[in-house]
Design an enzyme around this catalytic site. Structure first.
Site, PDB file in Angstrom:
ATOM      1  CD  GLU A   1      40.698  63.646 -35.759  1.00 38.36           C
ATOM      2  OE1 GLU A   1      41.724  62.965 -35.572  1.00 38.36           O
ATOM      3  OE2 GLU A   1      40.842  64.830 -35.069  1.00 38.36           O
TER       4      GLU A   1
ATOM      5  CD  GLU B   1      45.971  64.759 -33.648  1.00 34.65           C
ATOM      6  OE1 GLU B   1      45.120  65.491 -32.833  1.00 34.65           O
ATOM      7  OE2 GLU B   1      45.177  63.830 -34.144  1.00 34.65           O
TER       8      GLU B   1
END
Length: 307
Positions: A185, A282
């Site tokens: 990420e 998220e």
């Protein structure tokens, strides 16, 4: 809301969360919350609907399924009690919720680890990966999040990249027999200054160098809107290495429709690409209490209406 806040909040469960469903949420809902059929696999997290569903994680999973969600993600799953992991896995299987990512290792937010090439730190990372395999199997997870940590200011970027690639190659060799994928990420420079991995082209280059089905990209739309913008062309350019997507509008890191990102068009494009993976929600809720949770549900219905 910072990523560290998500991880810290989701990890506080040993004494704060019950292992069994105790409260019914049926009487808290109105007609706006009936099950909806979504075009993509959006994945809420624990706490997102706690005022509507109650504090218990099993009640929350059931609530998500009742609303029509078909996936779930949990950054802190690795640190939850085994008994709770097993109970959540059973509920997800029964309710048709696909498990998304959890964070696979201890992230070094302020000090270099993988970029440094330090063999002790590399071994710590690889041990975390090995231990996370058991968690993944327990909860039927296919993906786990990896963040390579802080830059090493004592090394030129080329050497740091080589160090990270070597660590990820070794981790991939551990993961491949289990058909589990770590997703790298990139994080934006404003929320997380000083981290090694920041851009989608950088993540693409690293995944190509590692050259393993167990090392792919987690494209977090919120982070990349801040870091590089030009979302659809950048996703197109790195698409062959993207295995997982996360969501959050900017500014604010809340649900779609609260910021500047045209999620209706972004989701339409993702759907047209034939993406069958999970899109992790998220982000925070722009408003508190039940009203804010209902607003999240309605926002996703709105932006998912692209067919």
């Amino acid at each position: 809301m910072k990523r560290r806040s998500f991880i810290q909040k989701s990890a506080l469960t040993t004494s704060a969360i019950s292992l069994g469903g105790t409260l019914s949420y049926a009487n808290t809902l109105d007609s706006t919350t009936k099950a909806h059929k979504y075009n993509l696999k959006y994945a809420p997290h624990l706490g997102m609907f706690k005022h509507l569903a109650g504090e218990d994680p099993i009640d929350q999973l059931n609530f998500m399924a009742d609303q029509g969600y078909t996936a779930f993600e949990d950054n802190g799953m690795r640190n939850r009690p085994v008994e709770l992991q097993e109970k959540m896995a059973k509920t997800m299987k029964e309710r048709g919720l696909e498990m998304g990512v959890f964070v696979a290792h201890d992230i070094h937010w302020k000090t270099p680890n993988l970029a440094s090439g330090d063999k002790v730190k590399r071994e710590e990372f690889l041990n975390d990966i090995k231990n996370s395999i058991e968690v993944a199997k327990r909860v039927n997870a296919k993906w786990m999040t990896v963040v390579p940590g802080h830059v090493d200011l004592n090394l030129r970027m080329g050497y740091q990249t080589a160090n990270v690639v070597e660590s990820l190659r070794q981790a991939s060799a551990i993961l491949e027999p289990h058909q589990i994928t770590m997703v790298l990420e990139p994080l934006n420079f404003r929320n997380h200054p000083g981290l090694f991995l920041t851009d989608s082209p950088q993540a693409f280059e690293i995944c190509r160098a590692v050259n393993s089905p167990s090392c792919k990209i987690l494209f977090d739309i919120y982070h990349q809107q801040i870091q590089e913008g030009n979302l659809i062309p950048n996703m197109e350019a790195s698409w062959s290495e993207i295995a997982y997507i996360q969501i959050g509008d900017n500014p604010g890191r809340n649900e779609p429709t609260t910021g500047e990102i045209n999620y209706h068009n972004v989701f339409k494009w993702i759907h047209e690409k034939g993406f069958n993976g999970v899109l992790g929600m998220e982000h925070g809720n722009s408003r508190g209490n039940k009203e804010g949770e209902l607003a999240v549900i309605e926002a996703y219905k709105k932006v998912d209406n692209f067919l």
